[in-house]
Design a protein around this motif. Structure first.
Motif, PDB file in Angstrom:
ATOM      1  N   ALA A   1       0.821  -1.215   0.000  1.00  0.00           N
ATOM      2  CA  ALA A   1       0.000   0.000   0.000  1.00  0.00           C
ATOM      3  C   ALA A   1       0.852   1.262   0.000  1.00  0.00           C
ATOM      4  CB  ALA A   1      -0.930  -0.004   1.215  1.00  0.00           C
ATOM      5  N   GLU A   2       1.996   1.255   0.697  1.00  0.00           N
ATOM      6  CA  GLU A   2       2.808   2.457   0.792  1.00  0.00           C
ATOM      7  C   GLU A   2       3.529   2.789  -0.508  1.00  0.00           C
ATOM      8  OE1 GLU A   2       6.449   2.009   3.160  1.00  0.00           O
ATOM      9  OE2 GLU A   2       5.833  -0.086   3.466  1.00  0.00           O
ATOM     10  N   TYR A   3       3.581   1.833  -1.462  1.00  0.00           N
ATOM     11  CA  TYR A   3       4.300   2.057  -2.719  1.00  0.00           C
ATOM     12  C   TYR A   3       3.367   2.429  -3.881  1.00  0.00           C
ATOM     13  CZ  TYR A   3       7.646  -0.680  -0.009  1.00  0.00           C
ATOM     14  OH  TYR A   3       8.462  -1.157   0.970  1.00  0.00           O
ATOM     15  N   VAL A   4       2.063   2.474  -3.612  1.00  0.00           N
ATOM     16  CA  VAL A   4       1.074   2.616  -4.686  1.00  0.00           C
ATOM     17  C   VAL A   4       1.316   3.861  -5.531  1.00  0.00           C
ATOM     18  CG1 VAL A   4      -1.359   3.118  -5.136  1.00  0.00           C
ATOM     19  CG2 VAL A   4      -0.739   1.256  -3.608  1.00  0.00           C
ATOM     20  N   PHE A   5       1.621   4.981  -4.884  1.00  0.00           N
ATOM     21  CA  PHE A   5       1.741   6.249  -5.613  1.00  0.00           C
ATOM     22  C   PHE A   5       3.167   6.565  -6.047  1.00  0.00           C
ATOM     23  CE2 PHE A   5      -2.134   6.825  -3.034  1.00  0.00           C
ATOM     24  CZ  PHE A   5      -3.026   7.139  -4.041  1.00  0.00           C
ATOM     25  N   GLN A   6       4.073   5.616  -5.880  1.00  0.00           N
ATOM     26  CA  GLN A   6       5.441   5.835  -6.332  1.00  0.00           C
ATOM     27  C   GLN A   6       5.575   5.488  -7.807  1.00  0.00           C
ATOM     28  OE1 GLN A   6       8.350   3.899  -3.892  1.00  0.00           O
ATOM     29  NE2 GLN A   6       7.616   4.844  -1.985  1.00  0.00           N
ATOM     30  N   PRO A   7       6.303   6.289  -8.586  1.00  0.00           N
ATOM     31  CA  PRO A   7       6.487   5.982 -10.016  1.00  0.00           C
ATOM     32  C   PRO A   7       7.118   4.609 -10.203  1.00  0.00           C
ATOM     33  CG  PRO A   7       7.233   8.208  -9.508  1.00  0.00           C
ATOM     34  CD  PRO A   7       6.972   7.547  -8.197  1.00  0.00           C
ATOM     35  N   GLY A   8       6.538   3.838 -11.112  1.00  0.00           N
ATOM     36  CA  GLY A   8       7.056   2.512 -11.404  1.00  0.00           C
ATOM     37  C   GLY A   8       6.290   1.394 -10.746  1.00  0.00           C
ATOM     38  N   TYR A   9       5.446   1.709  -9.736  1.00  0.00           N
ATOM     39  CA  TYR A   9       4.674   0.646  -9.089  1.00  0.00           C
ATOM     40  C   TYR A   9       3.528   0.215  -9.996  1.00  0.00           C
ATOM     41  CZ  TYR A   9       1.508  -1.856  -6.039  1.00  0.00           C
ATOM     42  OH  TYR A   9       0.683  -2.818  -5.513  1.00  0.00           O
ATOM     43  N   THR A  10       3.356  -1.086 -10.152  1.00  0.00           N
ATOM     44  CA  THR A  10       2.269  -1.607 -10.986  1.00  0.00           C
ATOM     45  C   THR A  10       1.902  -3.012 -10.572  1.00  0.00           C
ATOM     46  OG1 THR A  10       1.541  -2.031 -13.256  1.00  0.00           O
ATOM     47  CG2 THR A  10       3.831  -2.550 -12.743  1.00  0.00           C
ATOM     48  N   THR A  11       0.663  -3.358 -10.790  1.00  0.00           N
ATOM     49  CA  THR A  11       0.196  -4.737 -10.603  1.00  0.00           C
ATOM     50  C   THR A  11      -0.259  -5.334 -11.925  1.00  0.00           C
ATOM     51  OG1 THR A  11      -2.049  -3.961 -10.119  1.00  0.00           O
ATOM     52  CG2 THR A  11      -0.558  -4.245  -8.242  1.00  0.00           C
ATOM     53  N   LYS A  12       0.010  -4.609 -13.037  1.00  0.00           N
ATOM     54  CA  LYS A  12      -0.486  -5.029 -14.356  1.00  0.00           C
ATOM     55  C   LYS A  12       0.672  -5.485 -15.234  1.00  0.00           C
ATOM     56  CE  LYS A  12      -2.282  -0.995 -14.716  1.00  0.00           C
ATOM     57  NZ  LYS A  12      -2.944   0.230 -15.200  1.00  0.00           N
ATOM     58  N   TYR A  13       0.453  -6.607 -15.885  1.00  0.00           N
ATOM     59  CA  TYR A  13       1.455  -7.170 -16.794  1.00  0.00           C
ATOM     60  C   TYR A  13       0.758  -7.596 -18.080  1.00  0.00           C
ATOM     61  CZ  TYR A  13       4.340  -7.368 -12.592  1.00  0.00           C
ATOM     62  OH  TYR A  13       5.028  -7.025 -11.459  1.00  0.00           O
ATOM     63  N   ASP A  14       1.487  -7.486 -19.197  1.00  0.00           N
ATOM     64  CA  ASP A  14       0.898  -7.890 -20.467  1.00  0.00           C
ATOM     65  C   ASP A  14       1.029  -9.396 -20.649  1.00  0.00           C
ATOM     66  OD1 ASP A  14       3.516  -8.415 -21.189  1.00  0.00           O
ATOM     67  OD2 ASP A  14       3.743  -6.596 -22.391  1.00  0.00           O
ATOM     68  N   SER A  15       0.587  -9.883 -21.833  1.00  0.00           N
ATOM     69  CA  SER A  15       0.578 -11.328 -22.091  1.00  0.00           C
ATOM     70  C   SER A  15       1.978 -11.927 -22.079  1.00  0.00           C
ATOM     71  CB  SER A  15      -0.108 -11.611 -23.436  1.00  0.00           C
ATOM     72  OG  SER A  15       0.566 -10.926 -24.485  1.00  0.00           O
ATOM     73  N   ARG A  16       2.998 -11.105 -22.288  1.00  0.00           N
ATOM     74  CA  ARG A  16       4.373 -11.586 -22.283  1.00  0.00           C
ATOM     75  C   ARG A  16       5.041 -11.453 -20.926  1.00  0.00           C
ATOM     76  NH1 ARG A  16       6.685  -8.877 -27.922  1.00  0.00           N
ATOM     77  NH2 ARG A  16       5.163  -9.859 -29.343  1.00  0.00           N
ATOM     78  N   GLY A  17       4.288 -10.952 -19.953  1.00  0.00           N
ATOM     79  CA  GLY A  17       4.850 -10.805 -18.624  1.00  0.00           C
ATOM     80  C   GLY A  17       5.556  -9.491 -18.386  1.00  0.00           C
ATOM     81  N   ASN A  18       5.457  -8.555 -19.333  1.00  0.00           N
ATOM     82  CA  ASN A  18       6.109  -7.264 -19.177  1.00  0.00           C
ATOM     83  C   ASN A  18       5.230  -6.337 -18.334  1.00  0.00           C
ATOM     84  OD1 ASN A  18       8.299  -7.977 -20.903  1.00  0.00           O
ATOM     85  ND2 ASN A  18       6.972  -7.593 -22.675  1.00  0.00           N
ATOM     86  N   PRO A  19       5.805  -5.647 -17.345  1.00  0.00           N
ATOM     87  CA  PRO A  19       5.000  -4.755 -16.507  1.00  0.00           C
ATOM     88  C   PRO A  19       4.658  -3.473 -17.249  1.00  0.00           C
ATOM     89  CG  PRO A  19       7.297  -4.594 -15.873  1.00  0.00           C
ATOM     90  CD  PRO A  19       7.215  -5.683 -16.919  1.00  0.00           C
ATOM     91  N   SER A  20       3.575  -2.809 -16.812  1.00  0.00           N
ATOM     92  CA  SER A  20       3.237  -1.497 -17.368  1.00  0.00           C
ATOM     93  C   SER A  20       4.183  -0.454 -16.786  1.00  0.00           C
ATOM     94  CB  SER A  20       1.787  -1.138 -17.047  1.00  0.00           C
ATOM     95  OG  SER A  20       1.621  -0.951 -15.655  1.00  0.00           O
ATOM     96  N   THR A  21       4.047   0.779 -17.247  1.00  0.00           N
ATOM     97  CA  THR A  21       4.991   1.821 -16.821  1.00  0.00           C
ATOM     98  C   THR A  21       4.861   2.161 -15.337  1.00  0.00           C
ATOM     99  OG1 THR A  21       3.409   3.532 -17.465  1.00  0.00           O
ATOM    100  CG2 THR A  21       5.030   2.828 -19.116  1.00  0.00           C
ATOM    101  N   GLY A  22       3.649   2.032 -14.788  1.00  0.00           N
ATOM    102  CA  GLY A  22       3.473   2.315 -13.368  1.00  0.00           C
ATOM    103  C   GLY A  22       3.540   3.786 -13.006  1.00  0.00           C
ATOM    104  N   ILE A  23       3.190   4.660 -13.931  1.00  0.00           N
ATOM    105  CA  ILE A  23       3.237   6.094 -13.631  1.00  0.00           C
ATOM    106  C   ILE A  23       1.842   6.711 -13.581  1.00  0.00           C
ATOM    107  CG2 ILE A  23       5.531   6.397 -14.632  1.00  0.00           C
ATOM    108  CD1 ILE A  23       4.206   7.516 -17.135  1.00  0.00           C
ATOM    109  N   GLY A  24       0.795   5.908 -13.778  1.00  0.00           N
ATOM    110  CA  GLY A  24      -0.561   6.452 -13.811  1.00  0.00           C
ATOM    111  C   GLY A  24      -0.974   7.073 -12.493  1.00  0.00           C
ATOM    112  N   LEU A  25      -0.791   6.357 -11.382  1.00  0.00           N
ATOM    113  CA  LEU A  25      -1.206   6.877 -10.086  1.00  0.00           C
ATOM    114  C   LEU A  25      -0.319   8.030  -9.626  1.00  0.00           C
ATOM    115  CD1 LEU A  25      -2.164   3.599  -8.187  1.00  0.00           C
ATOM    116  CD2 LEU A  25      -3.687   5.365  -9.078  1.00  0.00           C
ATOM    117  N   SER A  26       0.965   7.989  -9.978  1.00  0.00           N
ATOM    118  CA  SER A  26       1.819   9.129  -9.631  1.00  0.00           C
ATOM    119  C   SER A  26       1.394  10.369 -10.426  1.00  0.00           C
ATOM    120  CB  SER A  26       3.289   8.799  -9.905  1.00  0.00           C
ATOM    121  OG  SER A  26       3.515   8.564 -11.287  1.00  0.00           O
ATOM    122  N   HIS A  27       0.963  10.171 -11.679  1.00  0.00           N
ATOM    123  CA  HIS A  27       0.376  11.265 -12.456  1.00  0.00           C
ATOM    124  C   HIS A  27      -0.837  11.837 -11.726  1.00  0.00           C
ATOM    125  CE1 HIS A  27       3.029  11.143 -15.690  1.00  0.00           C
ATOM    126  NE2 HIS A  27       2.298  10.553 -16.635  1.00  0.00           N
TER     127      HIS A  27
END
Length: 419
Positions: free
Chosen positions: A351-377
């Protein structure tokens, strides 16, 4: 011409076998109103002639000579000529925005044309009485046919305007979402301008220090020049960024779409957009929306950007099917948006890392993570509006609470009132 001729056979004969009331007149009148490029009198001539030939052909096939058939139906042609002349002389084209006037003109033209037809038939040997009773019947049928056409025309026009309004509304929603995305880029470009300015200043200070060292002989020549070239390149980058930002500011002027927008309309826009997003991803998601605040704001793009990111995250987090809720309420001096979903949620340990740039729980079909900047935006945009954004929990459900001061949302309105 064809429609008037065929519908003219749907008839009734109130005074005998030759004179008729038919749907041909209704078709002709509607055609003149709907197809506004047609000229009433020229069209009336062509319709009258084609009708004469069509009816004469039908009568001739029943064993009547051509001369007698043409003479028998010639008064009907006189009717259309008189009707068309009346519509031309009364400038029907310029009165289409006044339905009552159009109906009166149509009824009056129908009455005069019918009287002219009966008079011509009497000249050919018929004996139709032109008394008050006959005129009243002619006026009644003229009103029925004319106002039926006007009513049908206005019903179709209203439907057409509604469809056009729906299309324009969809275009406005698309532009709002697009401009909200551009607003995010402009916001961070504006933010980076300060960093570029600092880099330019520091590069120039480095140049001066190196220049001093070169003059004292402690450094060989060339280092200061290299530092100056870096400062000049960063300066050019700053100028290019300023030009891009100026273009975005001009594009994102609020008055290009809507100066102010209701919060419930803004929330509905976000929900509708993400409902389509869920359908595109093949997910069955029920959206629950509750927003009954009669408040308008001009902070459209920033709010749409934040809410769209939060709801889109919920759509992406749900696997297959689930529910998403967006609730808006007024709490003292704040407007609060609560966004929740029935997805897997975020673990307490993260929970404490949610708003930090790079944090993500989403991965594509190849296992690559998303950018993780949406919540920091979202957090940065929220701070720019003096608001707060936090993650909360309700049982196993993860929620995001966005709180905005009403004073910030109503800022422009207060300025207008004070002026």
């Amino acid at each position: 011409m064809a429609a008037t001729a065929f519908l003219g056979e749907l008839k009734m004969n109130p005074f005998g076998e030759t004179f008729r009331f038919s749907l041909g007149t209704t078709c002709y009148f509607f055609g003149l109103i709907w197809f506004q490029q047609l000229r009433p009198f020229e069209t009336g001539v062509w319709v009258g002639v084609s009708l004469l030939l069509f009816r004469a052909l039908l009568t001739h096939n029943q064993g009547v000579a051509w001369d007698d058939a043409l003479l028998h139906h010639l008064p009907s042609t006189i009717y259309y000529l008189l009707f068309a002349l009346t519509l031309t002389l009364t400038n029907l084209r310029r009165r289409l925005e006044k339905p009552l006037m159009v109906g009166i003109i149509g009824a009056g033209g129908d009455l005069l044309a019918n009287i002219g037809e009966l008079t011509f038939r009497n000249l050919l040997g018929a004996a139709y009485p032109l008394d008050t009773h006959t005129v009243l019947i002619l006026a009644l049928f003229g009103c029925l046919r004319s106002f039926f056409v006007v009513g049908l025309y206005n019903m179709l026009m209203i439907r057409q305007l509604r469809l056009l309004g729906d299309q324009q509304n969809e275009q406005i929603q698309h532009l709002l979402l697009l401009n909200a995305s551009l607003y995010e880029e402009g916001f961070y470009l504006h933010k980076s301008m300060g960093h570029i300015e600092d880099i330019t200043r520091n590069s120039y200070e480095l140049y001066k220090q190196l220049k001093t060292e070169e003059k004292s002989g402690r450094l060989p020549s060339g280092y200061s020049r290299h530092a100056l070239s870096i400062a000049e390149e960063v300066h050019e980058l700053k100028k290019d960024s300023q030009r891009i930002l100026a273009g975005l500011d001009k594009l994102l002027r609020q008055d290009t779409i809507e100066e102010r927008i209701e919060l419930k309309q803004l929330t509905r826009l976000v929900v509708q957009a993400n409902s389509k997003y869920a359908q595109m991803l093949g997910k069955e998601i029920d959206f629950h929306q509750h927003a009954e605040i009669n408040l308008t704001t001009n902070r459209t793009y920033a709010l749409v950007s934040i809410l769209n990111n939060l709801v889109a995250n919920s759509v992406e987090a749900i696997q297959g099917a689930g529910s998403i809720g967006v609730e808006v309420r007024l709490s003292q001096a704040f407007v609060e948006w609560m966004v929740w979903d029935t997805g897997p949620g975020i673990p307490d340990s993260e929970a404490e890392y949610v708003f930090q740039p790079g944090y993500t729980t989403k991965y594509d079909s190849r296992g690559n993570p998303s950018t993780g900047i949406g919540l920091s935006h979202c957090l940065d945009l929220t701070a720019s509006l003096c608001g707060t954004l936090e993650m909360t929990r309700s049982g196993s459900t993860t929620q995001f609470l966005l709180r905005m001061p009403t004073s910030e949302l109503l800022q422009k309105q207060r300025e207008e009132w004070s002026s």
